[in-house]
Motif scaffolding. Structure first.
Motif, PDB file in Angstrom:
ATOM      1  N   GLU A   1       0.912  -1.084  -0.076  1.00  0.00           N
ATOM      2  CA  GLU A   1      -0.027  -0.254   0.062  1.00  0.00           C
ATOM      3  C   GLU A   1       0.981   1.265   0.254  1.00  0.00           C
ATOM      4  O   GLU A   1       2.086   1.149   0.498  1.00  0.00           O
ATOM      5  N   SER A   2       0.326   2.171  -0.704  1.00  0.00           N
ATOM      6  CA  SER A   2       1.004   3.617  -0.664  1.00  0.00           C
ATOM      7  C   SER A   2       0.030   4.752  -0.780  1.00  0.00           C
ATOM      8  O   SER A   2      -1.141   4.285  -1.198  1.00  0.00           O
TER       9      SER A   2
ATOM     10  N   GLY B   1      -0.758   7.000   1.613  1.00  0.00           N
ATOM     11  CA  GLY B   1      -1.264   7.620   2.726  1.00  0.00           C
ATOM     12  C   GLY B   1      -0.598   8.875   3.215  1.00  0.00           C
ATOM     13  O   GLY B   1       0.604   9.342   2.497  1.00  0.00           O
TER      14      GLY B   1
ATOM     15  N   LEU C   1      -5.108   6.006  -2.355  1.00  0.00           N
ATOM     16  CA  LEU C   1      -4.330   5.106  -1.830  1.00  0.00           C
ATOM     17  C   LEU C   1      -4.178   4.148  -3.056  1.00  0.00           C
ATOM     18  O   LEU C   1      -5.174   3.824  -3.668  1.00  0.00           O
TER      19      LEU C   1
ATOM     20  N   CYS D   1      -2.741   0.142  -4.237  1.00  0.00           N
ATOM     21  CA  CYS D   1      -2.353  -1.403  -3.427  1.00  0.00           C
ATOM     22  C   CYS D   1      -1.688  -2.185  -4.686  1.00  0.00           C
ATOM     23  O   CYS D   1      -2.467  -2.515  -5.532  1.00  0.00           O
TER      24      CYS D   1
ATOM     25  N   VAL E   1      -5.170   3.344   9.972  1.00  0.00           N
ATOM     26  CA  VAL E   1      -4.321   2.526   9.173  1.00  0.00           C
ATOM     27  C   VAL E   1      -5.037   1.847   8.179  1.00  0.00           C
ATOM     28  O   VAL E   1      -5.918   1.278   8.439  1.00  0.00           O
TER      29      VAL E   1
ATOM     30  N   TYR F   1      -5.573  -0.945   5.420  1.00  0.00           N
ATOM     31  CA  TYR F   1      -4.948  -2.200   4.537  1.00  0.00           C
ATOM     32  C   TYR F   1      -5.681  -2.759   3.443  1.00  0.00           C
ATOM     33  O   TYR F   1      -7.034  -2.770   3.144  1.00  0.00           O
TER      34      TYR F   1
ATOM     35  N   GLN G   1       0.730  -4.329   4.295  1.00  0.00           N
ATOM     36  CA  GLN G   1       1.507  -3.964   5.783  1.00  0.00           C
ATOM     37  C   GLN G   1       0.865  -2.667   6.289  1.00  0.00           C
ATOM     38  O   GLN G   1       0.797  -2.421   7.338  1.00  0.00           O
TER      39      GLN G   1
ATOM     40  N   THR H   1      -1.021   1.673   5.440  1.00  0.00           N
ATOM     41  CA  THR H   1      -0.631   2.685   4.979  1.00  0.00           C
ATOM     42  C   THR H   1      -1.369   3.764   5.944  1.00  0.00           C
ATOM     43  O   THR H   1      -2.568   3.615   6.064  1.00  0.00           O
ATOM     44  N   GLN H   2      -0.853   4.664   6.650  1.00  0.00           N
ATOM     45  CA  GLN H   2      -1.349   5.615   7.762  1.00  0.00           C
ATOM     46  C   GLN H   2      -1.930   6.601   6.915  1.00  0.00           C
ATOM     47  O   GLN H   2      -1.313   7.390   5.974  1.00  0.00           O
TER      48      GLN H   2
END
Length: 116
Positions: free
Chosen positions: A6-7, A9, A20, A22, A93, A95, A108, A110-111
């Protein structure tokens, strides 16, 4: 080896937007039902959005309906979550989940932080 990464955030003001991503390796996302979940501090994991492997049908949790959009780019083997009109309570977070029974994989996380 299967990986979901994931990216996207970050910190955003109320009313803002984030997208976001994935990105999967080791699996083909179009063959899996893909979901986004989120977990806020001190709370249980919450369903956010789904896109089915057959037909690409989408659905959303009640708290994000009309604000979030899930989509899939098969060429990039990536699932997206477009988040608009963000609220303080969207802080969590996030997911990514891939499911094709009996196989299931998680990223894992992303916040996402929504704050003024």
């Amino acid at each position: 080896q299967v990986q979901l990464v994931e990216s996207g955030g970050g910190l955003v003001q109320p009313g803002g937007s984030l997208r976001l991503s994935c990105t999967a390796s080791g699996i083909t996302v179009s063959r899996y039902t893909m979901r986004w979940y989120r977990q806020a501090e001190g709370k249980e994991r919450e369903f956010v959005a789904i896109i089915t492997r057959i037909g690409g049908v989408t659905n959303y949790g009640d708290s994000v309906k009309g604000r979030f959009t899930i989509s899939r780019d098969n060429a990039k083997n990536t699932v997206y979550l477009q988040m608009n009109s963000l609220r303080l309570e969207d802080t969590a977070v996030y997911y990514c989940n891939a499911n094709w029974a009996p196989y299931e994989y998680w990223g894992q996380g992303t916040q996402v932080a929504v704050s003024s």
